[in-house]
Design a protein around this motif. Structure first.
Motif, PDB file in Angstrom:
ATOM      1  N   LEU A   1     -16.963   5.772 -64.406  1.00  0.00           N
ATOM      2  CA  LEU A   1     -17.391   5.671 -63.012  1.00  0.00           C
ATOM      3  C   LEU A   1     -16.621   4.592 -62.256  1.00  0.00           C
ATOM      4  CD1 LEU A   1     -21.288   6.067 -63.135  1.00  0.00           C
ATOM      5  CD2 LEU A   1     -19.535   7.801 -62.697  1.00  0.00           C
ATOM      6  N   ALA A   2     -16.135   3.583 -62.974  1.00  0.00           N
ATOM      7  CA  ALA A   2     -15.349   2.530 -62.327  1.00  0.00           C
ATOM      8  C   ALA A   2     -13.961   3.033 -61.933  1.00  0.00           C
ATOM      9  CB  ALA A   2     -15.225   1.323 -63.241  1.00  0.00           C
ATOM     10  N   ARG A   3     -13.567   4.204 -62.433  1.00  0.00           N
ATOM     11  CA  ARG A   3     -12.250   4.785 -62.146  1.00  0.00           C
ATOM     12  C   ARG A   3     -12.419   6.220 -61.648  1.00  0.00           C
ATOM     13  NH1 ARG A   3     -12.862   1.368 -65.811  1.00  0.00           N
ATOM     14  NH2 ARG A   3     -11.332  -0.211 -66.361  1.00  0.00           N
ATOM     15  N   PRO A   4     -13.117   6.421 -60.543  1.00  0.00           N
ATOM     16  CA  PRO A   4     -13.389   7.778 -60.063  1.00  0.00           C
ATOM     17  C   PRO A   4     -12.108   8.566 -59.821  1.00  0.00           C
ATOM     18  CG  PRO A   4     -13.809   6.162 -58.338  1.00  0.00           C
ATOM     19  CD  PRO A   4     -13.611   5.389 -59.602  1.00  0.00           C
ATOM     20  N   GLY A   5     -12.061   9.770 -60.381  1.00  0.00           N
ATOM     21  CA  GLY A   5     -10.910  10.630 -60.198  1.00  0.00           C
ATOM     22  C   GLY A   5      -9.739  10.336 -61.101  1.00  0.00           C
ATOM     23  N   VAL A   6      -9.821   9.248 -61.891  1.00  0.00           N
ATOM     24  CA  VAL A   6      -8.721   8.852 -62.783  1.00  0.00           C
ATOM     25  C   VAL A   6      -8.962   9.422 -64.178  1.00  0.00           C
ATOM     26  CG1 VAL A   6      -7.545   6.896 -63.868  1.00  0.00           C
ATOM     27  CG2 VAL A   6      -8.307   6.735 -61.483  1.00  0.00           C
ATOM     28  N   VAL A   7      -7.904   9.989 -64.766  1.00  0.00           N
ATOM     29  CA  VAL A   7      -8.020  10.517 -66.123  1.00  0.00           C
ATOM     30  C   VAL A   7      -7.937   9.347 -67.108  1.00  0.00           C
ATOM     31  CG1 VAL A   7      -7.018  12.023 -67.877  1.00  0.00           C
ATOM     32  CG2 VAL A   7      -6.998  12.716 -65.473  1.00  0.00           C
ATOM     33  N   VAL A   8      -8.970   9.212 -67.927  1.00  0.00           N
ATOM     34  CA  VAL A   8      -9.046   8.133 -68.915  1.00  0.00           C
ATOM     35  C   VAL A   8      -8.906   8.746 -70.302  1.00  0.00           C
ATOM     36  CG1 VAL A   8     -10.469   6.283 -69.865  1.00  0.00           C
ATOM     37  CG2 VAL A   8     -10.551   6.774 -67.407  1.00  0.00           C
ATOM     38  N   SER A   9      -7.933   8.297 -71.056  1.00  0.00           N
ATOM     39  CA  SER A   9      -7.676   8.878 -72.376  1.00  0.00           C
ATOM     40  C   SER A   9      -8.731   8.441 -73.386  1.00  0.00           C
ATOM     41  CB  SER A   9      -6.297   8.466 -72.884  1.00  0.00           C
ATOM     42  OG  SER A   9      -6.282   7.077 -73.174  1.00  0.00           O
ATOM     43  N   ALA A  10      -8.845   9.227 -74.461  1.00  0.00           N
ATOM     44  CA  ALA A  10      -9.753   8.855 -75.545  1.00  0.00           C
ATOM     45  C   ALA A  10      -9.335   7.526 -76.163  1.00  0.00           C
ATOM     46  CB  ALA A  10      -9.771   9.958 -76.605  1.00  0.00           C
ATOM     47  N   GLU A  11      -8.011   7.301 -76.222  1.00  0.00           N
ATOM     48  CA  GLU A  11      -7.516   6.038 -76.788  1.00  0.00           C
ATOM     49  C   GLU A  11      -7.966   4.849 -75.944  1.00  0.00           C
ATOM     50  OE1 GLU A  11      -5.693   8.716 -76.259  1.00  0.00           O
ATOM     51  OE2 GLU A  11      -5.252   9.363 -78.312  1.00  0.00           O
ATOM     52  N   GLU A  12      -7.929   4.992 -74.621  1.00  0.00           N
ATOM     53  CA  GLU A  12      -8.372   3.900 -73.745  1.00  0.00           C
ATOM     54  C   GLU A  12      -9.863   3.637 -73.922  1.00  0.00           C
ATOM     55  OE1 GLU A  12      -8.793   2.812 -68.984  1.00  0.00           O
ATOM     56  OE2 GLU A  12      -7.271   4.257 -69.628  1.00  0.00           O
ATOM     57  N   LEU A  13     -10.642   4.708 -74.049  1.00  0.00           N
ATOM     58  CA  LEU A  13     -12.079   4.529 -74.258  1.00  0.00           C
ATOM     59  C   LEU A  13     -12.349   3.838 -75.593  1.00  0.00           C
ATOM     60  CD1 LEU A  13     -13.461   7.906 -72.877  1.00  0.00           C
ATOM     61  CD2 LEU A  13     -13.829   5.634 -71.908  1.00  0.00           C
ATOM     62  N   LEU A  14     -11.609   4.218 -76.634  1.00  0.00           N
ATOM     63  CA  LEU A  14     -11.774   3.545 -77.926  1.00  0.00           C
ATOM     64  C   LEU A  14     -11.475   2.058 -77.793  1.00  0.00           C
ATOM     65  CD1 LEU A  14     -10.256   5.899 -80.660  1.00  0.00           C
ATOM     66  CD2 LEU A  14     -12.578   4.986 -80.612  1.00  0.00           C
ATOM     67  N   ASP A  15     -10.432   1.730 -77.063  1.00  0.00           N
ATOM     68  CA  ASP A  15     -10.015   0.336 -76.941  1.00  0.00           C
ATOM     69  C   ASP A  15     -11.013  -0.491 -76.152  1.00  0.00           C
ATOM     70  OD1 ASP A  15      -8.036  -1.800 -77.234  1.00  0.00           O
ATOM     71  OD2 ASP A  15      -7.795  -1.600 -75.080  1.00  0.00           O
ATOM     72  N   HIS A  16     -11.588   0.098 -75.093  1.00  0.00           N
ATOM     73  CA  HIS A  16     -12.468  -0.671 -74.214  1.00  0.00           C
ATOM     74  C   HIS A  16     -13.932  -0.608 -74.619  1.00  0.00           C
ATOM     75  CE1 HIS A  16      -9.695  -1.901 -70.957  1.00  0.00           C
ATOM     76  NE2 HIS A  16      -8.992  -0.876 -71.383  1.00  0.00           N
ATOM     77  N   VAL A  17     -14.346   0.464 -75.251  1.00  0.00           N
ATOM     78  CA  VAL A  17     -15.775   0.663 -75.513  1.00  0.00           C
ATOM     79  C   VAL A  17     -16.136   0.363 -76.965  1.00  0.00           C
ATOM     80  CG1 VAL A  17     -17.646   2.363 -75.515  1.00  0.00           C
ATOM     81  CG2 VAL A  17     -15.985   2.331 -73.647  1.00  0.00           C
ATOM     82  N   TRP A  18     -15.220   0.666 -77.878  1.00  0.00           N
ATOM     83  CA  TRP A  18     -15.486   0.390 -79.288  1.00  0.00           C
ATOM     84  C   TRP A  18     -14.763  -0.884 -79.684  1.00  0.00           C
ATOM     85  CZ3 TRP A  18     -15.994   5.153 -77.230  1.00  0.00           C
ATOM     86  CH2 TRP A  18     -17.074   5.922 -77.653  1.00  0.00           C
ATOM     87  N   ASP A  19     -14.425  -1.054 -80.931  1.00  0.00           N
ATOM     88  CA  ASP A  19     -13.707  -2.231 -81.378  1.00  0.00           C
ATOM     89  C   ASP A  19     -12.868  -1.844 -82.581  1.00  0.00           C
ATOM     90  OD1 ASP A  19     -15.511  -2.174 -83.566  1.00  0.00           O
ATOM     91  OD2 ASP A  19     -16.914  -3.459 -82.491  1.00  0.00           O
ATOM     92  N   GLU A  20     -12.381  -2.842 -83.328  1.00  0.00           N
ATOM     93  CA  GLU A  20     -11.463  -2.566 -84.431  1.00  0.00           C
ATOM     94  C   GLU A  20     -12.095  -1.740 -85.545  1.00  0.00           C
ATOM     95  OE1 GLU A  20     -12.338  -6.687 -86.896  1.00  0.00           O
ATOM     96  OE2 GLU A  20     -10.336  -6.248 -86.169  1.00  0.00           O
ATOM     97  N   ALA A  21     -13.427  -1.667 -85.590  1.00  0.00           N
ATOM     98  CA  ALA A  21     -14.101  -0.904 -86.633  1.00  0.00           C
ATOM     99  C   ALA A  21     -14.026   0.593 -86.373  1.00  0.00           C
ATOM    100  CB  ALA A  21     -15.566  -1.338 -86.747  1.00  0.00           C
TER     101      ALA A  21
END
Length: 223
Positions: free
Chosen positions: A166-186
């Protein structure tokens, strides 16, 4: 802090380090854990952390030295120092080294979480008080989501994924970016973790879906 902040825990007592890491993850915070100063500096070289939870008494490189280097490198990371020494002189010395906050062991875990979140908000960029897409509203401060005025109960990861989109309306966000920002090294990058979480999120939000899947691209909220 929007969505999920990222925290580095530096604590040489392995059980305590794992306990802090697990507790912060339950609170919806992405956490990496190391047990000595050298490893901490290596992580800080490659990963932008919002907050560093830093024990002062560390092997290899002391917590004091790690704190100094965070400042000398001009990193945006905020430092929360942990120590068994609770005298006023110790606290003042820690703050003089560049620490942003100071917590004496033993501590109450809810206080640790509150202080980490407070420091994380100081590193975040300004965001709207409420994020909206169609009739979906997300309040980062209150950590609430509604659709057409009705509350939607989300897990911490689902909430963080939705906030990031929602912070990036209309922007395509990759699964890799979501992993990096939402998850962690685990997180395992070869799993369907992101796809599964987005699927649950869509199901909870209901129809019509506000999250589109972009072939070979990722996910997009809104137009």
């Amino acid at each position: 802090m929007l969505g999920r902040m990222r925290v580095l825990v530096v604590e040489d007592h392995e059980l305590l380090a794992r306990t802090i890491g697990a507790g912060l993850r339950r609170a919806g915070i992405a956490v990496d854990v190391v047990t000595d100063g050298d490893a901490a500096l290596e992580r800080l070289d490659v990963t932008p952390y919002d907050v560093v939870v830093l024990d002062r008494d560390l092997p290899s490189v002391s917590g004091d030295e790690v704190c100094r280097r965070v400042g000398s490198r001009g990193l945006a990371s905020r430092v929360l120092m942990l120590t068994a020494a609770g005298t006023l002189a110790d606290r003042v010395h820690g703050l003089d080294l560049g620490a942003d906050d100071y917590l004496t062991k033993p501590f109450d875990f809810p206080e640790l979480v509150a202080r980490v979140r407070a420091l994380g908000r100081r590193t975040g960029r300004a965001v709207p008080p409420v994020l909206r897409c169609a009739d979906v509203e997300l309040d980062p401060a209150r950590r609430t989501v509604t659709r057409a005025g009705r509350p939607v109960s989300l897990s911490p990861k689902e909430f963080a994924v939705l906030a990031h989109l929602l912070a990036r309306p209309g922007v395509v966000v990759s699964a890799e970016e979501l992993l990096d920002h939402v998850w962690d090294e685990a997180a395992n990058p070869f799993t369907t973790t992101v796809k599964t979480t987005v699927g649950r999120l869509r199901s909870k939000l209901g129809e019509p879906s506000i999250i589109a899947t972009v072939r070979e691209g990722g996910y997009r909220a809104g137009d």
